[in-house]
Structures are given as structure tokens and as C-alpha cells.
Design a protein around this motif. Structure first.
Motif, PDB file in Angstrom:
ATOM      1  N   UNK A  78       1.607  18.687  -2.233  1.00 59.59           N
ATOM      2  CA  UNK A  78       2.426  17.544  -1.805  1.00 59.59           C
ATOM      3  C   UNK A  78       2.703  17.627  -0.304  1.00 59.59           C
ATOM      4  N   UNK A  79       1.625  17.545   0.449  1.00 59.97           N
ATOM      5  CA  UNK A  79       1.756  17.670   1.906  1.00 59.97           C
ATOM      6  C   UNK A  79       1.321  16.380   2.579  1.00 59.97           C
ATOM      7  N   UNK A  80       1.912  16.108   3.705  1.00 54.13           N
ATOM      8  CA  UNK A  80       1.522  14.893   4.437  1.00 54.13           C
ATOM      9  C   UNK A  80       0.425  15.262   5.438  1.00 54.13           C
ATOM     10  N   UNK A  81      -0.306  14.229   5.890  1.00 52.21           N
ATOM     11  CA  UNK A  81      -1.372  14.457   6.871  1.00 52.21           C
ATOM     12  C   UNK A  81      -0.785  15.052   8.141  1.00 52.21           C
ATOM     13  N   UNK A  82       0.407  14.604   8.513  1.00 53.09           N
ATOM     14  CA  UNK A  82       1.029  15.128   9.736  1.00 53.09           C
ATOM     15  C   UNK A  82       1.291  16.627   9.587  1.00 53.09           C
ATOM     16  N   UNK A  83       1.744  17.058   8.395  1.00 53.16           N
ATOM     17  CA  UNK A  83       2.010  18.485   8.171  1.00 53.16           C
ATOM     18  C   UNK A  83       0.711  19.292   8.234  1.00 53.16           C
ATOM     19  N   UNK A  84      -0.333  18.738   7.639  1.00 58.33           N
ATOM     20  CA  UNK A  84      -1.605  19.470   7.628  1.00 58.33           C
ATOM     21  C   UNK A  84      -2.169  19.586   9.040  1.00 58.33           C
ATOM     22  N   UNK A  85      -2.113  18.489   9.791  1.00 58.91           N
ATOM     23  CA  UNK A  85      -2.574  18.554  11.195  1.00 58.91           C
ATOM     24  C   UNK A  85      -1.820  19.625  11.952  1.00 58.91           C
ATOM     25  N   UNK A  86      -0.538  19.665  11.710  1.00 57.53           N
ATOM     26  CA  UNK A  86       0.303  20.630  12.401  1.00 57.53           C
ATOM     27  C   UNK A  86      -0.091  22.063  12.028  1.00 57.53           C
ATOM     28  N   UNK A  87      -0.348  22.277  10.752  1.00 55.61           N
ATOM     29  CA  UNK A  87      -0.759  23.603  10.287  1.00 55.61           C
ATOM     30  C   UNK A  87      -2.098  24.005  10.937  1.00 55.61           C
ATOM     31  N   UNK A  88      -3.045  23.056  10.940  1.00 57.15           N
ATOM     32  CA  UNK A  88      -4.379  23.369  11.467  1.00 57.15           C
ATOM     33  C   UNK A  88      -4.344  23.679  12.963  1.00 57.15           C
ATOM     34  N   UNK A  89      -3.390  23.109  13.654  1.00 58.03           N
ATOM     35  CA  UNK A  89      -3.254  23.389  15.092  1.00 58.03           C
ATOM     36  C   UNK A  89      -3.123  24.882  15.353  1.00 58.03           C
ATOM     37  N   UNK A  90      -2.516  25.586  14.407  1.00 58.22           N
ATOM     38  CA  UNK A  90      -2.313  27.028  14.575  1.00 58.22           C
ATOM     39  C   UNK A  90      -3.594  27.833  14.391  1.00 58.22           C
ATOM     40  N   UNK A  91      -4.637  27.195  13.899  1.00 58.96           N
ATOM     41  CA  UNK A  91      -5.881  27.932  13.607  1.00 58.96           C
ATOM     42  C   UNK A  91      -7.086  27.254  14.223  1.00 58.96           C
ATOM     43  N   UNK A 138       0.851  -1.196   0.000  1.00 53.92           N
ATOM     44  CA  UNK A 138       0.000   0.000   0.000  1.00 53.92           C
ATOM     45  C   UNK A 138       0.882   1.240   0.000  1.00 53.92           C
ATOM     46  N   UNK A 139       0.575   2.122  -0.939  1.00 52.80           N
ATOM     47  CA  UNK A 139       1.344   3.353  -1.048  1.00 52.80           C
ATOM     48  C   UNK A 139       0.645   4.450  -0.257  1.00 52.80           C
ATOM     49  N   UNK A 140       1.280   4.920   0.778  1.00 58.31           N
ATOM     50  CA  UNK A 140       0.752   6.024   1.587  1.00 58.31           C
ATOM     51  C   UNK A 140       1.347   7.301   1.014  1.00 58.31           C
ATOM     52  N   UNK A 141       0.484   8.067   0.389  1.00 56.21           N
ATOM     53  CA  UNK A 141       0.989   9.200  -0.382  1.00 56.21           C
ATOM     54  C   UNK A 141       0.664  10.520   0.312  1.00 56.21           C
ATOM     55  N   UNK A 142       1.075  11.615  -0.359  1.00 57.24           N
ATOM     56  CA  UNK A 142       0.698  12.932   0.129  1.00 57.24           C
ATOM     57  C   UNK A 142      -0.830  13.045   0.089  1.00 57.24           C
ATOM     58  N   UNK A 143      -1.345  13.984   0.833  1.00 55.21           N
ATOM     59  CA  UNK A 143      -2.795  14.085   1.022  1.00 55.21           C
ATOM     60  C   UNK A 143      -3.501  14.514  -0.266  1.00 55.21           C
ATOM     61  N   UNK A 144      -4.575  13.799  -0.623  1.00 55.85           N
ATOM     62  CA  UNK A 144      -5.370  14.199  -1.788  1.00 55.85           C
ATOM     63  C   UNK A 144      -6.579  15.032  -1.317  1.00 55.85           C
ATOM     64  N   UNK A 145      -7.419  15.442  -2.257  1.00 57.94           N
ATOM     65  CA  UNK A 145      -8.519  16.352  -1.904  1.00 57.94           C
ATOM     66  C   UNK A 145      -9.439  15.739  -0.849  1.00 57.94           C
TER      67      UNK A 145
END
Ligand SMILES: Nc1ncnc2c1ncn2[C@@H]1O[C@H](COP(=O)(O)OP(=O)(O)OP(=O)(O)O)[C@@H](O)[C@H]1O
Length: 511
Positions: free
Chosen positions: A469-482, A410-417
Motif C-alpha cells: 500500500x505505497x504511493x508512487x511518490x513514496x516509491x520514488x523517494x525510496x528509489x532515490x536512496x539507491x 478516476x480512482x488513483x490508488x496505491x501502486x500495483x505491480x
């Protein structure tokens, strides 16, 4: 006289060594080694007059130190004057039953905590400091003393011995001697069985993570933590991964499938390879699947300097029938493979005779051939699920990931829409703790209006971040700020994505 026999007691396999004739009492000594370094020694009647000494196999499940809880309860009632008050800090690093019994009950409800925090943050921080300074006082039956209690009308005595070998891996171990008067094996059996039941109850809603522990000649799986399972619904992943993997494992574990493998004489094992950049949810998926199917996880670090083929074989041999074996960053096993190739290079005069030698040459970690032996050699346990993860598919030797070893990839890729939407929803879901009282005040009274607005914003957010080309971890981290402001999270997203594009990317994963 020396007689060596295997015996079964309450489902535990005991390796019993009878040492000789008994002089005064009819009894034998039986020592049960438990997975977390505590062994129990108990005396029971042995009716043909021989004295014996028994060692339980080190991987007996069910009676562990953390599970002797029940004995302690009985001791509390029976011999209050023998109890010893101790502050937690007196205790050793490895948790013992007396130490962690109440931990689960002391956690405050997060909503109540939040209320206290909002009332006065200063008082809140101070109360936390006080809590930390005042160690909980716990009562334990003292060591090197005999404690008596009644169990089912029978007098039982318990003796706690610290292990005499200090400064070794057994430093924190202790042994328990349990005596029953008058030598009633039945009562001891029932008591131990009840201990097992208590243990099962305590861990009923949790999965346990075991780590391979290697120290000198000792190799065993050690429980490191038990935690409530993570729900699969908290993972933002394409359905073909989430449902695909779950369905595949469920089908494999079904009795019908097991019978199918057995009828054909095929080894009943299944392996998965999860690959992709860091932070895309590979380990989280493994924990979520384990939780869903109530499987414990057994993991071992392949680049541990102490690991060699023998210890890995031992670990694999002692796996239970139903479990997940998680080998993270399996590309580390390829490091040895590179060294192996270098040694076999025609220009190199060194010769590698076998994998053990190979390990010695490499000095650290396990060789590829040793790993392959463990995965599908005779030692490999039937019924286990193997999950390997890597950030570097291209570094893996094809032998490691061929069918039969990694049946599905299974390929775990960057986050899609879709996944980006899901992450946004999870973050600003009204029920989520992330939504603080500030947004609760602002939120429209009408629940559906709030949901509509989040739904609309999540679409805009997903369109922007899925380009990046962002990972779920990066997005979670970004959302924490808002977390109080979903609108701001969307309006700042474009700048953030542009910024990320200019930043160095994690290595792309070759197919
Ligand atoms: N698809 C996802 N959905 C929700 N959360 C995710 C997802 N992927 C990662 N996370 C979060 O990001 C963090 C890191 O995830 P995880 O350790 O599972 O990633 P990984 O792919 O195994 O990383 P690595 O390759 O570095 O081991 C965790 O806190 C996890 O909750």
C-alpha cells in the motif's frame, strides 16, 4: 460629452470611453490592461476629432508585460544612451519583461554540469556560489523617459511610467505609452501584432498555469509559470486511467463532439473527479494531459479567504474557451457546506438566506452552492474541462460529483505491480539522468544485458512493494536512496515495506 463604445483592435476588445472634444491634436488615448498588471497606453489618430480614453478588458490575452520583449529589443537598438543598467536585485518581485528575457538561455546543460561536478566538486560548489553572487546585469529603457526607435520606417516613442499607487497590488505595475509619428495607427497595429507573435513563439512549447487572483475589487487570472509539458509516459498509472482519461478528453474536444452538443443544445462542458491518497499522481496527471492537448491550466484555491461567489463567478466567466480548470482538494468546498448545514440545523436559530450570506457566515472559502453555481450556472464557460481532485471522496457532497459536474471519476490508488515495475524501470533506465557515472562504469557493455537485468530486478521489486500500500511518490523517494544500485534497492525493499506497514497509513479513500 460622454460616449461609451466597444471596439476591436487587432483582435483585442477595448472598452472605449470618449471623453470630449480634442483641443490641439487628433488622437485618443487607449489603455490596454494586460493580464499581468501592466497596462499599455497608446496614442493613435482618431479622425473625427474626439478625444477618448480607452480601457482594455483586464483579460486580454496576448499582450502582457512579459511579452513586450520585442519593444525592448527595438529600444536597445534605437536609443542606447537612454538605457539604464540595473542589477537584478533592484527589481520588484513580479517579473517584468526586462528582467527575465535571458533566463531560459542561461541554464547549463545538465550533462556538462555533471562533468564539471565530477572533475572537482569543490570548484563546482564554489562556482555556483559565485554565480549566485554575481547578479546578471540587464539593460532596460529607463522609466520616466522617452525612448525613440524606428519601426517600419516610422518613428516610435516609448515611455515607461511606474504605477503611482505604491503599496498596493499594483506596486510592481507600470504603464507604457507608445507614440507613433505621425500618428500612424497602422504601424502601431503592426507593432502590437508582432509583439503578440513574439509572445506566441516564446510560449509555443510550454503550457501556462494561471492562478485566480483576488484583491479588493480586482479579480483576474494571473499567469504564474510557463513550463514544458510533462510527458504522460513518465506517469506510472494503470492504462484505464492514463488512456481512459486522455481518450475521453480528446473525444470531448473533437469538433464532431462539439457539434453534437450544440445540435442538442447541451452545455458543452466536461468534468472529472480524480480521487485517492496524496502522492498518487492526480495533479501530475492533470499537468500531463494539459501538455498533451496543449491546454493551459487555470487554478484557484477554494479555501482562500478572499474568495466569494462574485469573484468565483467573475473568474469562471473570464475563462478562455479551451482550457483546464483545476480545483485541487475540492473537499475544502465541503467545509462551508458543513457550516451551512449547521446553520440550517432546526436547533439553530440562524437563517441562511443566500450563498453570499453563507460565505460571510463561514468567514473563509467558498460555499458549496456558490461553487455549484459557477460550475454549471449561466456564468460557466463552454468548452472548458473541469478537473477536481480530492484525497477524501467520502467528504464530498453528492451534488458536487453528480454526472454533468463530474462526468467521470478516476480512482488513483496505491501502486500495483505494473506501476511499480514502471517506476523501477524509469529510475534505472540507462538514458535517465538518475543513473550516475558509478553505475555507468559498472554497467555491462551489452545494453540488452543491462536491460534484462533491470527487467528481472523490476519484477522482484514490484512483487515486494505492491504488497505494501505505497504511493508512487513514496516509491520514488525510496528509489532515490539507491539510484546507483538497483540490486540494493531490491534487497532492502522488504525491510522498507515492513517498516512502512508499521508506520501510520494515509487515510483510505472510501468508494
Ligand atoms: N503515478 C505516478 N507516476 C510517477 N510519478 C508519480 C506518480 N504519482 C505521483 N508521482 C510523483 O509524486 C509526486 C507527487 O505527485 P502528485 O502531486 O501528482 O500527487 P497527488 O495525488 O496530486 O497528491 P495530492 O493529493 O497531495 O495533491 C510528484 O513528484 C510526481 O511526479
Amino acid at each position: 460629452m460622454q460616449i461609451h463604445v466597444m471596439a476591436k483592435l487587432q483582435g483585442l476588445v477595448l472598452d472605449i470611453q470618449l471623453l470630449g472634444e480634442i483641443a490641439e491634436f487628433e488622437r485618443y488615448d487607449c489603455t490596454v490592461w494586460t493580464p499581468d498588471f501592466v497596462f499599455m497606453k497608446f496614442y493613435v489618430r482618431y479622425n473625427n476629432g474626439l478625444k477618448g480614453y480607452a480601457y482594455g478588458c483586464p483579460l486580454i490575452h496576448g499582450i502582457a508585460s512579459s511579452e513586450l520583449h520585442l519593444l525592448k529589443l527595438h529600444c536597445k537598438i534605437g536609443v542606447a544612451k537612454g538605457l539604464l543598467g540595473e542589477e537584478e536585485w533592484c527589481y520588484h518581485a513580479i517579473s517584468l519583461p526586462w528582467q527575465n528575457e535571458d533566463d531560459e538561455d542561461t541554464d547549463e546543460d545538465p550533462l556538462e554540469e555533471q562533468e564539471r561536478f565530477e572533475k572537482s566538486s569543490e570548484d563546482f560548489w564554489f562556482s555556483l556560489k559565485k554565480q549566485q553572487d554575481i547578479k546578471p546585469i540587464r539593460y532596460t529603457p529607463s522609466q520616466n523617459k522617452l525612448h525613440f526607435f524606428l519601426y517600419q520606417g516610422c518613428l516610435i516613442a516609448l515611455y515607461r511610467h511606474p504605477h503611482e499607487k505604491q503599496n498596493s497590488w499594483l506596486t510592481n505595475a507600470e504603464s507604457f505609452t507608445i507614440y507613433s509619428f505621425l500618428w500612424s495607427k497602422e504601424v502601431l497595429d503592426t507593432l502590437l501584432k508582432e509583439v503578440q507573435q513574439v509572445s506566441i513563439q516564446r510560449h509555443r512549447n510550454k503550457i501556462t498555469i494561471f492562478r485566480g487572483f483576488i484583491k479588493r475589487d480586482t479579480v483576474s487570472w494571473v499567469p504564474t509559470k510557463s513550463k514544458p509539458p510533462r510527458s504522460l509516459s513518465t506517469l506510472a498509472l494503470p492504462l484505464e486511467i492514463k488512456n481512459g482519461m486522455l481518450n475521453d478528453i480528446e473525444a470531448f474536444l473533437s469538433p464532431k463532439e462539439r457539434a453534437f452538443y450544440e445540435r442538442r443544445g447541451m452545455p458543452y462542458r466536461r468534468g472529472y473527479l480524480l480521487y485517492g491518497p496524496p502522492g498518487t499522481g492526480k495533479s501530475s496527471m492533470c499537468f500531463a494531459i494539459a501538455g498533451r492537448l496543449w491546454l493551459d491550466i487555470y487554478t484557484v484555491s477554494l479555501n482562500s479567504q478572499k474568495l466569494n461567489e462574485d469573484s468565483l463567478v467573475s473568474l469562471f466567466q473570464s475563462l478562455p474557451r479551451r482550457c483546464i480548470v483545476l480545483l485541487e482538494d475540492v473537499d475544502n468546498a465541503g467545509i462551508s457546506q458543513d457550516a451551512h448545514r449547521r446553520m440550517k440545523d432546526p436547533g439553530n436559530t440562524g437563517r441562511v438566506e443566500n450563498s453570499r450570506q453563507e460565505n460571510e457566515l463561514d468567514g473563509a472559502g467558498i460555499s458549496l452552492s456558490a461553487l455549484l453555481n459557477c460550475i454549471d450556472g449561466v456564468a460557466a464557460q463552454e468548452g472548458r474541462i473541469l478537473i477536481m481532485t480530492t484525497n477524501h471522496l467520502e467528504k464530498l457532497d453528492p451534488a458536487l460529483i453528480r454526472e454533468g459536474r463530474a462526468d467521470k471519476r478516476y480512482h488513483f490508488d496505491f501502486v500495483d505491480t505494473m506501476s511499480a515495475k514502471q517506476l523501477f524501470h524509469a529510475f534505472f533506465d540507462k538514458a535517465s539522468l538518475f543513473v550516475s557515472s558509478i553505475s555507468a562504469e559498472r554497467e555491462p557493455n551489452d545494453r540488452s544485458t543491462w536491460e534484462d537485468s533491470i527487467s528481472q530486478l523490476s519484477g522482484q521489486f514490484a512483487d515486494i512493494v505492491s504488497l505494501g500500500q505505497l504511493t508512487a511518490a513514496e516509491i520514488n523517494n525510496y528509489l532515490m536512496g539507491f539510484r546507483d544500485n538497483p540490486e540494493m534497492a531490491v534487497s532492502n525493499a522488504l525491510d522498507w515495506v515492513r517498516g512502512r506497514r508499521e508506520a501510520p497509513k494515509p487515510a483510505a479513500v472510501a468508494e
